[in-house]
Design an enzyme around this catalytic site. Structure first.
Site, PDB file in Angstrom:
ATOM      1  N   LYS A  28      -4.437   6.113   4.947  1.00  0.00           N
ATOM      2  CA  LYS A  28      -3.535   6.951   4.326  1.00  0.00           C
ATOM      3  C   LYS A  28      -4.321   7.816   3.483  1.00  0.00           C
ATOM      4  O   LYS A  28      -3.315   8.440   2.765  1.00  0.00           O
ATOM      5  CB  LYS A  28      -2.753   5.795   3.519  1.00  0.00           C
ATOM      6  CG  LYS A  28      -1.794   6.547   2.344  1.00  0.00           C
ATOM      7  CD  LYS A  28      -0.710   5.572   2.281  1.00  0.00           C
ATOM      8  CE  LYS A  28      -1.049   4.639   0.963  1.00  0.00           C
ATOM      9  NZ  LYS A  28      -1.714   4.708  -0.408  1.00  0.00           N
ATOM     10  N   GLY A 101       0.769   7.141  -5.079  1.00  0.00           N
ATOM     11  CA  GLY A 101      -0.193   7.502  -7.071  1.00  0.00           C
ATOM     12  C   GLY A 101      -1.286   8.116  -5.982  1.00  0.00           C
ATOM     13  O   GLY A 101      -1.445   8.863  -7.066  1.00  0.00           O
ATOM     14  N   ARG A 129       3.283   3.533 -13.647  1.00  0.00           N
ATOM     15  CA  ARG A 129       1.803   3.300 -13.402  1.00  0.00           C
ATOM     16  C   ARG A 129       1.013   4.503 -14.765  1.00  0.00           C
ATOM     17  O   ARG A 129       1.546   5.387 -15.012  1.00  0.00           O
ATOM     18  CB  ARG A 129       1.919   4.068 -12.010  1.00  0.00           C
ATOM     19  CG  ARG A 129       2.581   3.106 -11.353  1.00  0.00           C
ATOM     20  CD  ARG A 129       1.836   2.413  -9.868  1.00  0.00           C
ATOM     21  NE  ARG A 129       0.863   2.971  -9.672  1.00  0.00           N
ATOM     22  CZ  ARG A 129       0.373   3.308  -7.833  1.00  0.00           C
ATOM     23  NH1 ARG A 129       0.723   3.170  -7.365  1.00  0.00           N
ATOM     24  NH2 ARG A 129      -1.395   2.873  -8.469  1.00  0.00           N
ATOM     25  N   SER A 174     -12.038   3.405  -9.630  1.00  0.00           N
ATOM     26  CA  SER A 174     -10.955   3.772  -8.890  1.00  0.00           C
ATOM     27  C   SER A 174     -11.245   5.048  -8.256  1.00  0.00           C
ATOM     28  O   SER A 174     -11.363   6.068  -8.662  1.00  0.00           O
ATOM     29  CB  SER A 174      -9.908   4.176 -10.079  1.00  0.00           C
ATOM     30  OG  SER A 174      -8.472   4.970  -9.928  1.00  0.00           O
ATOM     31  N   ASP A 327      -6.678  -2.994  -1.689  1.00  0.00           N
ATOM     32  CA  ASP A 327      -5.178  -3.261  -0.967  1.00  0.00           C
ATOM     33  C   ASP A 327      -4.711  -3.865  -0.289  1.00  0.00           C
ATOM     34  O   ASP A 327      -3.466  -4.328  -0.048  1.00  0.00           O
ATOM     35  CB  ASP A 327      -5.115  -1.612  -0.624  1.00  0.00           C
ATOM     36  CG  ASP A 327      -4.670  -0.718  -0.840  1.00  0.00           C
ATOM     37  OD1 ASP A 327      -4.389  -1.273  -2.268  1.00  0.00           O
ATOM     38  OD2 ASP A 327      -5.157   1.274  -1.001  1.00  0.00           O
ATOM     39  N   LYS A 354      -0.477  -1.467  -9.608  1.00  0.00           N
ATOM     40  CA  LYS A 354      -0.865  -0.799  -8.133  1.00  0.00           C
ATOM     41  C   LYS A 354       1.296  -0.212  -8.095  1.00  0.00           C
ATOM     42  O   LYS A 354       1.490  -0.406  -9.339  1.00  0.00           O
ATOM     43  CB  LYS A 354      -0.998  -2.006  -6.857  1.00  0.00           C
ATOM     44  CG  LYS A 354      -2.718  -1.393  -7.116  1.00  0.00           C
ATOM     45  CD  LYS A 354      -3.237  -0.321  -7.538  1.00  0.00           C
ATOM     46  CE  LYS A 354      -4.480  -0.611  -6.916  1.00  0.00           C
ATOM     47  NZ  LYS A 354      -5.351   0.523  -6.505  1.00  0.00           N
TER      48      LYS A 354
END
Ligand code: S3P
Length: 450
Positions: A28, A101, A129, A174, A327, A354
Site C-alpha cells: 500500500k 490516511g 484522525r 510517522s 500496522d 490509526k
C-alpha cells in the site's frame, strides 16, 4: 464515503488446516507513492503490481484531479502521464480520500507548496484522525489552512506562491509526516531538512531518489536520521514494480501459525527493514517462519515467507520495534492469544490514532471473545491459552481490525463475527477469496448489531 450504511458482517470458523502458495496484493505504501511521484515527474511512468484497493484508487482520483492522466491498460500495468512539479492544476471539486490516511496526508504535502486551493474530505474514520501533525509544518512553509477545530477533515489548503524550505524535526514517529514535509519541500527553492529521531519506513526517501531527486540521509551524533532534499528537482518518469505488502501478508501468516496442521508460502513479500518487525517478533515467539528466495527489485528486498503451525510462547515486544510493525499489532495480538504465557506490547501510543483507536478496538475485540488482556495507556498485554471465540467484534471502519479478528475465528473454538467486512476493501481486496484458497472458512453472517 462511509461503509457503515452497507456493512457486511462476516463470520470465520475453524475448519481444515491452511495449505498452499499465495501472493498478497501490492504494498500500500509503495502503491500510493508510485502514483504520486509519477504525477510529479514529467512524462509517462508505469506501475506494475499496484494495489487496486479503495485507498489507492482514492489517491489515483486525487492525482487525476491535479492534472495527471492515469490509465489502467488491460495488462494491469498502470500508466501515469505526469505533469511535473510546479505545474499542478487546482482541483475542480473536493477530493474525497475515503479511509486513506496515507493518501490524504501525503497529498496535503504535495499541494501544500503549490499555489492552488484544495479541499479534502474523508469517511467518518478519516475525519476523526489528527491532521495537525502534517498541517503544522505546511503552515511553516507558507500554506494557509482552513480546518474544522482540532485540525480535522474536512479542510482546505492553499499553498503559497513560493514555499519556504524548512528544517523540521518530526515530533511523532510517522512516515506520513516525514513524507508530507519532504513532498512539500520538492516544490520549495533550497534545501528541506527532516530530522527523524525514530526511524520509520523509508519508501519516500528511496523512491524519490529513484525518480531523480537529490536526497541524502545521514545519522547525526544523536543517532537521528537527517534527510536533506534539494528543492525543485526535475523528476524523471520511472517503471515501478510494487512488491507484495508485508502488512497484508501478516494475516495469512498468523492464520497459518495458529491453525493446526497448516503450512503455507506467501511469495513476493516486501522485506524492507522498517516493515518486518512482526516477522521478527513471531520468530522470537517460536514461530516456524523462514524467509527464502531473497532478491531485490527497485532498491527493495523481497522474498517468500514459509510458515507452519507452531507452538508459540509469549514475549515482550519493545517500544523501539513499534515503527517497524505499527500496522501489525492487531494481528500480533491474535497470535498472542494462542501463545503460552503473556505477550506484552510496549510503545503503542500511535495505535490510538490509526483508522480506529486500535488499542481499544483490539482489547474490546479480545474481551468479546473471552481472551484475557490488559489495555494500558500505550501498552497491551495478552494472556494466551484458554477457550475463546463466540463474540462479535466492532470494526470501527478499520480494515485491519476486521481481518485480525477473522483470523482469530479461523482457530478459535467458537466462530468469530466482525460487524463489517466491507472495510477490508480499503487495503486487501480479495482477502476472503485468497484465504478461501488456503482452506479458510469465512462467510457472510447474519447482521447482528450492524
Ligand atoms: C504509512 C505510514 C504509517 C502506517 C500507514 C502507512 C505510510 O502511518 O501506519 O499504514 O505509507 O507512510 P504513520 O506515518 O501515521 O505511522
Amino acid at each position: 464515503m462511509s461503509h457503515s450504511s452497507n456493512a457486511v458482517p462476516l463470520t470465520a470458523r475453524a475448519g481444515s488446516p491452511l495449505k498452499g502458495r499465495i501472493r498478497v496484493p501490492g504494498d500500500k505504501s509503495i502503491s500510493h507513492r508510485s502514483i504520486m511521484f509519477s504525477t510529479l515527474a514529467i512524462g509517462r511512468s508505469t506501475v506494475e503490481g499496484i494495489l487496486e484497493s479503495e485507498d489507492v484508487l482514492n489517491t489515483i482520483g486525487a492525482m487525476r484531479a491535479v492534472g495527471a492522466r492515469v490509465e489502467r491498460p488491460a495488462d494491469g500495468r498502470w500508466s501515469i502521464e505526469g505533469i511535473g512539479l510546479g505545474s499542478l492544476l487546482e482541483p475542480a471539486g473536493v477530493i474525497d480520500f475515503g479511509n486513506a490516511g496515507t493518501g490524504v496526508r501525503l497529498t496535503m504535502g504535495i499541494v501544500g507548496s503549490h499555489p492552488i486551493a484544495t479541499t479534502f474530505v474523508g469517511d467518518a474514520s478519516l475525519s476523526r484522525r489528527p491532521m495537525g501533525r502534517v498541517l503544522d509544518p505546511l503552515r511553516m512553509m507558507g500554506a494557509e489552512v482552513v480546518a474544522r477545530s482540532g485540525d480535522r477533515l474536512p479542510l482546505s489548503i492553499r499553498g503559497p506562491k513560493t514555499a519556504t524550505p524548512l528544517t523540521y524535526r518530526v515530533p511523532v514517529p510517522s512516515a506520513q509526516v516525514k513524507s508530507a514535509v519532504l513532498l512539500a519541500g520538492l516544490n520549495a527553492p533550497g534545501v528541506t531538512t527532516v530530522i527523524e529521531p525514530v526511524a520509520t519506513r523509508d519508501h519516500t526517501e528511496k523512491m524519490l531518489k529513484g525518480f531523480g531527486a537529490n536526497l541524502s540521509v545521514e545519522l547525526n551524533d544523536a543517532g537521528e536520521r537527517v534527510i536533506r532534499l534539494a528543492g525543485r528537482p526535475e523528476l524523471k518518469p520511472q517503471d515501478v514494480i510494487v512488491p507484495g505488502d508485508p502488512s497484508s501478508a501478516a494475516f495469512p501468516v498468523v492464520a497459518a501459525l495458529i491453525t493446526p496442521g497448516s503450512e503455507i508460502v506467501v511469495e513476493n513479500v516486501l522485506l524492507n527493514e522498517h516493515r518486518t518487525g512482526l516477522f521478527k517478533t513471531l520468530q522470537e515467539m517460536g514461530a516456524d517462519l523462514s524467509i527464502v528466495n531473497i532478491r531485490e527489485t527497485g532498491g527493495e528486498e523481497l522474498g517468500d515467507i514459509v510458515v507452519r503451525h507452531s507452538r508459540l510462547k509469549g514475549v515482550t515486544v519493545p517500544a523501539e520495534r513499534a515503527p517497524s510493525m505499527i500496522d501489525e499489532y492487531p494481528v500480533l495480538a491474535i497470535a498472542a492469544a494462542f501463545a503460552e504465557g503473556e505477550t506484552v506490547m510496549q510503545g503503542l501510543e500511535e495505535l490510538r490514532v490509526k483508522e480506529s483507536d486500535r488499542l481499544a478496538a483490539v482489547a474490546r475485540g479480545l474481551e468479546a471473545n473471552g481472551v484475557t488482556c490488559r489495555e494500558g495507556e500505550s501498552t497491551l498485554s495478552v494472556t494466551g491459552g484458554g477457550r475463546f471465540g463466540g463474540g462479535t467484534v466492532v470494526t470501527h471502519l478499520d480494515h485491519r481490525i476486521a481481518m485480525s479478528f477473522l483470523v482469530l475465528g479461523l482457530a478459535a473454538e467458537k466462530p468469530v463475527t466482525v460487524d463489517d467486512g466491507a472495510v477490508i476493501a480499503t487495503s486487501f481486496p480479495g482477502f476472503r477469496d485468497l484465504m478461501a484458497s488456503l482452506g479458510a472458512g469465512i462467510d457472510e453472517a447474519e447482521a447482528t448489531n450492524a
